[in-house]
Write a protein that holds these residues in place. Structure first.
Motif, PDB file in Angstrom:
ATOM      1  N   GLU A   1      58.170  24.676  52.570  1.00  0.00           N
ATOM      2  CA  GLU A   1      58.924  23.970  53.606  1.00  0.00           C
ATOM      3  C   GLU A   1      58.330  24.175  54.999  1.00  0.00           C
ATOM      4  OE1 GLU A   1      61.039  25.280  50.933  1.00  0.00           O
ATOM      5  OE2 GLU A   1      60.823  23.187  50.356  1.00  0.00           O
ATOM      6  N   LYS A   2      57.487  25.219  55.111  1.00  0.00           N
ATOM      7  CA  LYS A   2      56.888  25.495  56.412  1.00  0.00           C
ATOM      8  C   LYS A   2      55.989  24.331  56.818  1.00  0.00           C
ATOM      9  CE  LYS A   2      54.958  29.816  57.646  1.00  0.00           C
ATOM     10  NZ  LYS A   2      54.423  31.060  57.090  1.00  0.00           N
ATOM     11  N   SER A   3      55.923  24.067  58.119  1.00  0.00           N
ATOM     12  CA  SER A   3      55.091  22.930  58.512  1.00  0.00           C
ATOM     13  C   SER A   3      53.651  23.359  58.752  1.00  0.00           C
ATOM     14  CB  SER A   3      55.675  22.248  59.738  1.00  0.00           C
ATOM     15  OG  SER A   3      56.064  23.196  60.677  1.00  0.00           O
ATOM     16  N   HIS A   4      52.766  22.360  58.692  1.00  0.00           N
ATOM     17  CA  HIS A   4      51.343  22.617  58.910  1.00  0.00           C
ATOM     18  C   HIS A   4      51.064  22.860  60.385  1.00  0.00           C
ATOM     19  CE1 HIS A   4      51.033  20.558  55.008  1.00  0.00           C
ATOM     20  NE2 HIS A   4      49.974  21.306  54.847  1.00  0.00           N
ATOM     21  N   LEU A   5      49.924  23.483  60.649  1.00  0.00           N
ATOM     22  CA  LEU A   5      49.467  23.606  62.028  1.00  0.00           C
ATOM     23  C   LEU A   5      49.284  22.219  62.614  1.00  0.00           C
ATOM     24  CD1 LEU A   5      46.831  26.457  61.769  1.00  0.00           C
ATOM     25  CD2 LEU A   5      49.072  26.526  62.852  1.00  0.00           C
ATOM     26  N   SER A   6      48.830  21.298  61.752  1.00  0.00           N
ATOM     27  CA  SER A   6      48.657  19.927  62.196  1.00  0.00           C
ATOM     28  C   SER A   6      49.926  19.138  61.880  1.00  0.00           C
ATOM     29  CB  SER A   6      47.454  19.301  61.484  1.00  0.00           C
ATOM     30  OG  SER A   6      47.538  17.900  61.563  1.00  0.00           O
ATOM     31  N   SER A   7      50.657  18.743  62.914  1.00  0.00           N
ATOM     32  CA  SER A   7      51.898  18.009  62.666  1.00  0.00           C
ATOM     33  C   SER A   7      51.581  16.619  62.118  1.00  0.00           C
ATOM     34  CB  SER A   7      52.721  17.908  63.944  1.00  0.00           C
ATOM     35  OG  SER A   7      51.986  17.241  64.942  1.00  0.00           O
ATOM     36  N   GLN A   8      50.409  16.120  62.457  1.00  0.00           N
ATOM     37  CA  GLN A   8      49.991  14.817  61.920  1.00  0.00           C
ATOM     38  C   GLN A   8      49.896  14.850  60.402  1.00  0.00           C
ATOM     39  OE1 GLN A   8      46.262  13.952  63.901  1.00  0.00           O
ATOM     40  NE2 GLN A   8      46.993  11.891  64.230  1.00  0.00           N
TER      41      GLN A   8
ATOM     42  N   ASP B   1      51.573  16.805  58.441  1.00  0.00           N
ATOM     43  CA  ASP B   1      52.956  16.771  57.943  1.00  0.00           C
ATOM     44  C   ASP B   1      53.489  15.340  57.898  1.00  0.00           C
ATOM     45  OD1 ASP B   1      53.425  19.437  57.407  1.00  0.00           O
ATOM     46  OD2 ASP B   1      53.960  19.892  59.475  1.00  0.00           O
ATOM     47  N   ASP B   2      53.236  14.609  58.981  1.00  0.00           N
ATOM     48  CA  ASP B   2      53.713  13.217  59.034  1.00  0.00           C
ATOM     49  C   ASP B   2      53.109  12.404  57.908  1.00  0.00           C
ATOM     50  OD1 ASP B   2      55.042  13.967  61.260  1.00  0.00           O
ATOM     51  OD2 ASP B   2      53.692  13.001  62.695  1.00  0.00           O
ATOM     52  N   GLU B   3      51.809  12.599  57.705  1.00  0.00           N
ATOM     53  CA  GLU B   3      51.120  11.807  56.679  1.00  0.00           C
ATOM     54  C   GLU B   3      51.682  12.101  55.288  1.00  0.00           C
ATOM     55  OE1 GLU B   3      46.973  11.774  59.213  1.00  0.00           O
ATOM     56  OE2 GLU B   3      47.009  12.773  57.272  1.00  0.00           O
ATOM     57  N   LEU B   4      51.897  13.387  55.017  1.00  0.00           N
ATOM     58  CA  LEU B   4      52.461  13.748  53.708  1.00  0.00           C
ATOM     59  C   LEU B   4      53.884  13.216  53.566  1.00  0.00           C
ATOM     60  CD1 LEU B   4      51.260  17.444  53.216  1.00  0.00           C
ATOM     61  CD2 LEU B   4      50.576  15.459  51.865  1.00  0.00           C
ATOM     62  N   GLY B   5      54.646  13.308  54.644  1.00  0.00           N
ATOM     63  CA  GLY B   5      56.025  12.817  54.629  1.00  0.00           C
ATOM     64  C   GLY B   5      56.071  11.317  54.366  1.00  0.00           C
ATOM     65  N   ARG B   6      55.185  10.608  55.026  1.00  0.00           N
ATOM     66  CA  ARG B   6      55.132   9.144  54.832  1.00  0.00           C
ATOM     67  C   ARG B   6      54.774   8.809  53.390  1.00  0.00           C
ATOM     68  NH1 ARG B   6      53.020   8.428  59.850  1.00  0.00           N
ATOM     69  NH2 ARG B   6      50.874   8.528  59.117  1.00  0.00           N
ATOM     70  N   LEU B   7      53.803   9.546  52.877  1.00  0.00           N
ATOM     71  CA  LEU B   7      53.356   9.305  51.504  1.00  0.00           C
ATOM     72  C   LEU B   7      54.541   9.460  50.538  1.00  0.00           C
ATOM     73  CD1 LEU B   7      50.649   8.677  50.239  1.00  0.00           C
ATOM     74  CD2 LEU B   7      50.210  11.118  50.016  1.00  0.00           C
ATOM     75  N   ARG B   8      55.278  10.541  50.722  1.00  0.00           N
ATOM     76  CA  ARG B   8      56.420  10.778  49.835  1.00  0.00           C
ATOM     77  C   ARG B   8      57.461   9.689  49.967  1.00  0.00           C
ATOM     78  NH1 ARG B   8      58.246  17.005  50.078  1.00  0.00           N
ATOM     79  NH2 ARG B   8      59.983  16.174  48.884  1.00  0.00           N
ATOM     80  N   SER B   9      57.751   9.253  51.178  1.00  0.00           N
ATOM     81  CA  SER B   9      58.807   8.248  51.305  1.00  0.00           C
ATOM     82  C   SER B   9      58.331   6.895  50.751  1.00  0.00           C
ATOM     83  CB  SER B   9      59.321   8.155  52.741  1.00  0.00           C
ATOM     84  OG  SER B   9      58.327   7.674  53.581  1.00  0.00           O
ATOM     85  N   HIS B  10      57.028   6.629  50.848  1.00  0.00           N
ATOM     86  CA  HIS B  10      56.525   5.389  50.239  1.00  0.00           C
ATOM     87  C   HIS B  10      56.679   5.411  48.717  1.00  0.00           C
ATOM     88  CE1 HIS B  10      53.839   4.224  53.895  1.00  0.00           C
ATOM     89  NE2 HIS B  10      55.088   3.825  54.017  1.00  0.00           N
ATOM     90  N   VAL B  11      56.457   6.578  48.115  1.00  0.00           N
ATOM     91  CA  VAL B  11      56.618   6.679  46.664  1.00  0.00           C
ATOM     92  C   VAL B  11      58.074   6.417  46.283  1.00  0.00           C
ATOM     93  CG1 VAL B  11      56.503   8.234  44.673  1.00  0.00           C
ATOM     94  CG2 VAL B  11      54.713   8.304  46.405  1.00  0.00           C
ATOM     95  N   LEU B  12      58.996   6.986  47.070  1.00  0.00           N
ATOM     96  CA  LEU B  12      60.415   6.790  46.763  1.00  0.00           C
ATOM     97  C   LEU B  12      60.816   5.330  46.961  1.00  0.00           C
ATOM     98  CD1 LEU B  12      61.806  10.087  48.272  1.00  0.00           C
ATOM     99  CD2 LEU B  12      61.576   9.474  45.853  1.00  0.00           C
TER     100      LEU B  12
ATOM    101  N   ARG C   1      41.889  15.406  55.160  1.00  0.00           N
ATOM    102  CA  ARG C   1      42.567  16.705  55.257  1.00  0.00           C
ATOM    103  C   ARG C   1      42.109  17.730  54.230  1.00  0.00           C
ATOM    104  NH1 ARG C   1      44.921  16.328  60.158  1.00  0.00           N
ATOM    105  NH2 ARG C   1      45.926  14.315  60.396  1.00  0.00           N
ATOM    106  N   GLN C   2      41.387  17.302  53.216  1.00  0.00           N
ATOM    107  CA  GLN C   2      41.029  18.224  52.121  1.00  0.00           C
ATOM    108  C   GLN C   2      42.211  19.100  51.723  1.00  0.00           C
ATOM    109  OE1 GLN C   2      38.329  18.884  54.945  1.00  0.00           O
ATOM    110  NE2 GLN C   2      37.832  16.813  54.320  1.00  0.00           N
ATOM    111  N   PRO C   3      43.292  18.487  51.240  1.00  0.00           N
ATOM    112  CA  PRO C   3      44.472  19.287  50.911  1.00  0.00           C
ATOM    113  C   PRO C   3      44.160  20.313  49.828  1.00  0.00           C
ATOM    114  CG  PRO C   3      44.640  17.097  49.942  1.00  0.00           C
ATOM    115  CD  PRO C   3      43.448  17.079  50.849  1.00  0.00           C
ATOM    116  N   ALA C   4      44.863  21.442  49.896  1.00  0.00           N
ATOM    117  CA  ALA C   4      44.688  22.494  48.886  1.00  0.00           C
ATOM    118  C   ALA C   4      46.055  22.895  48.346  1.00  0.00           C
ATOM    119  CB  ALA C   4      43.993  23.708  49.503  1.00  0.00           C
TER     120      ALA C   4
END
Lengths: 259, 233
Positions: free
Chosen positions: B3-10, B12-23, B76-79
């Motif tokens: 639940e902790k946010s990334h150093l890069s808030s962008q 976070d936004d990108e991941l959040g958008r991705l999830r809401s698009h899937v829903l 972002r090279q997510p890990a």
């Protein structure tokens, strides 16, 4: 990707503590280093990873007030690298080191690589030539320098200097190579060359590498250890650490949630 | 999950958008399926056209979300959990898109039956029942994704057996019908196709749930025997 062979121990830290004077920099580190594998140490600045790396070739001995506790066992002979009866010079013959910034000696290319051998007392010209050539080939720089071995080493490019330093470390046939952020001063092409080299070298030598570049750790290593505030938080197969770390703190660090 | 946010808030936004698009895509697929089932049981042939047209929107969303995943990986090279989320989403949208295709197949089947002047209502109860079950599976799989709830995902996976069993029983019923009265063969086959589409929706819901387990726990439970699918956390 997965290989099922049981790894063989090359070295093992056991209850390792380290103090810079009063300040404790390493706290009870227990960690295996597997033979002919690449182990990456990751963690934020000041977490102790370089301190830990340097313990392997007794670099801390050079400064007064530094103190080790615990041991680093080195196999197959089960020597304690930190033992007071063990000569640091001998340790450094078996454990080579490559630094962050390339640091060739202000000597010729040839003499840089031959240096460790000469320190060891090797003076036979044929032997030196053979070993230098072999080391330069192993460090994938032979083709670039074979016609100018008598040029001054500092005139090489940064990436070449770093590979020369690797050749210098390899010349004494070490069993373990330590890399302290070996590519942080290099461009992506030179970095790629070093990473490729690491992959080649692990066929013959065990490698321990400190890196700030997480993707590099993921690319080059078989095992990864995450350190934080002088503690070893998590050690595991690199695949595991980068896909499903067990510790929340590791997860936060590699996903960029620190701070 | 984290639940902790990334150093890069962008990021976070990108991941959040991705999830809401899937829903959003999942919601659209759900609507498509229930509209197709309604068309079947109420004989609303008029809505078939709408369902077929809306399928294009589902396809567009699949492409857009996959594209976002590719961009996110490149940038972002997510890990770790981020990597599993992006990778899992890319697989989830494939299953959602295919579930959407099945809704379209149901709608087209309904149109064929009615255009042939037949009423499928005599088999309506069985189909309606299995369709409800499949729809619940999909809804719960999406809930499990939204809440990153591996235990719920495991429940969805277990529910797939019931849908499969019910599909087999509908098949047997229809075969009996066809043997008794060969004039029903054409309609019966269309109904089998519809039942088959519903059963496939259940499979896709199960796949989505398996991806959710991977996202949450990092375990790939596809093709494992049933008893090994239990949540470990």
């Amino acid at each position: 990707m997965s290989n099922h062979e049981t790894p063989v121990l090359k070295a093992e830290a056991r209850g390792l503590n380290f103090y810079y004077g009063e300040a404790q920099a390493l706290k009870n580190i227990n960690m295996p280093i597997y033979d002919k594998k690449v182990t990456a140490l990751i963690g934020p600045s000041g977490c102790g990873k370089s301190t830990y790396l340097r313990s392997f070739n007794r670099m801390h001995d050079l400064y007064p007030g530094n103190r080790y506790e615990g041991e680093i066992r080195f196999f197959p002979d089960n020597t304690n690298l930190l033992g007071s009866d063990v000569d640091p010079i001998e340790v450094r013959m078996r454990v080579g080191m490559v630094f962050q910034k390339p640091n060739p000696f202000p000597k010729t290319i040839f003499e840089n690589v031959a240096y460790g051998l000469r320190v060891r007392g090797e003076n036979n010209k044929r032997v030196l030539e053979d070993k230098v050539e072999h080391a330069l080939k192993s460090a994938a720089i032979w083709e670039e320098v074979k016609n100018r071995l008598q040029d001054q080493a500092p005139n090489l490019s940064g990436g070449q200097q770093q590979r020369l330093c690797i050749a210098r470390a390899l010349a004494t046939d070490p069993e373990l190579l330590l890399f302290d952020e070996p590519t942080s001063a290099l461009d992506p092409i030179a970095t790629g060359a070093i990473e490729e080299l690491v992959h080649e070298l692990k066929k013959r030598v065990t490698i321990l590498i400190v890196t700030h570049n997480m993707q590099q750790a993921a690319r080059v290593s078989d095992y990864t250890a995450y350190m934080f505030l002088g503690e070893m938080i998590e050690f595991g197969k690199t695949d595991q650490i980068f896909i499903k770390p067990q510790d929340k703190r590791t997860e936060d660090y590699i996903t960029g949630r620190m701070g | 999950m984290n639940e902790k946010s990334h150093l890069s808030s962008q990021f976070d936004d990108e991941l959040g958008r991705l999830r809401s698009h899937v829903l959003q895509m999942g919601g659209l697929v759900e609507t498509q399926i229930s509209a197709a089932i309604d068309a079947y049981s109420k004989g609303e042939v008029a809505s078939v056209k709408h369902i077929v047209e809306t399928d294009r929107k589902v396809n567009d969303l699949e492409i857009a979300i996959d594209d976002d995943c590719a961009h996110l990986i490149a940038k972002r090279q997510p890990a770790a959990s981020d990597l599993r989320l992006v990778f899992g989403i890319s697989k989830i949208v494939t299953d959602l898109e295919r579930a959407g295709d099945e809704a379209k197949k149901i709608a087209k089947g309904v149109r064929r039956i009615y255009e042939a002047g037949q009423m499928p209502s005599q088999y309506g109860i069985g189909i309606r029942h299995i369709a409800e079950a499949a729809l619940v599976m999909l809804r719960q799989a999406l809930d499990a994704f939204a809440r990153l709830d591996a235990a719920l995902a495991v429940k969805v996976i277990q529910a797939d057996v019931d849908v499969d069993t019910e599909f087999k029983s509908i098949m047997r019923q229809l075969i009996t019908h066809m043997m008794e009265d060969p004039r029903t063969i054409t309609t019966s086959i269309d109904i089998i196709w519809i039942a088959r589409a519903v059963e496939r929706i259940g499979d896709h819901a199960k796949n989505v749930a398996e991806h959710v387990v991977f996202i949450v726990e990092g375990r790939d439970i596809r093709h494992l025997p049933k008893e090994n699918k239990e949540s470990k956390e």
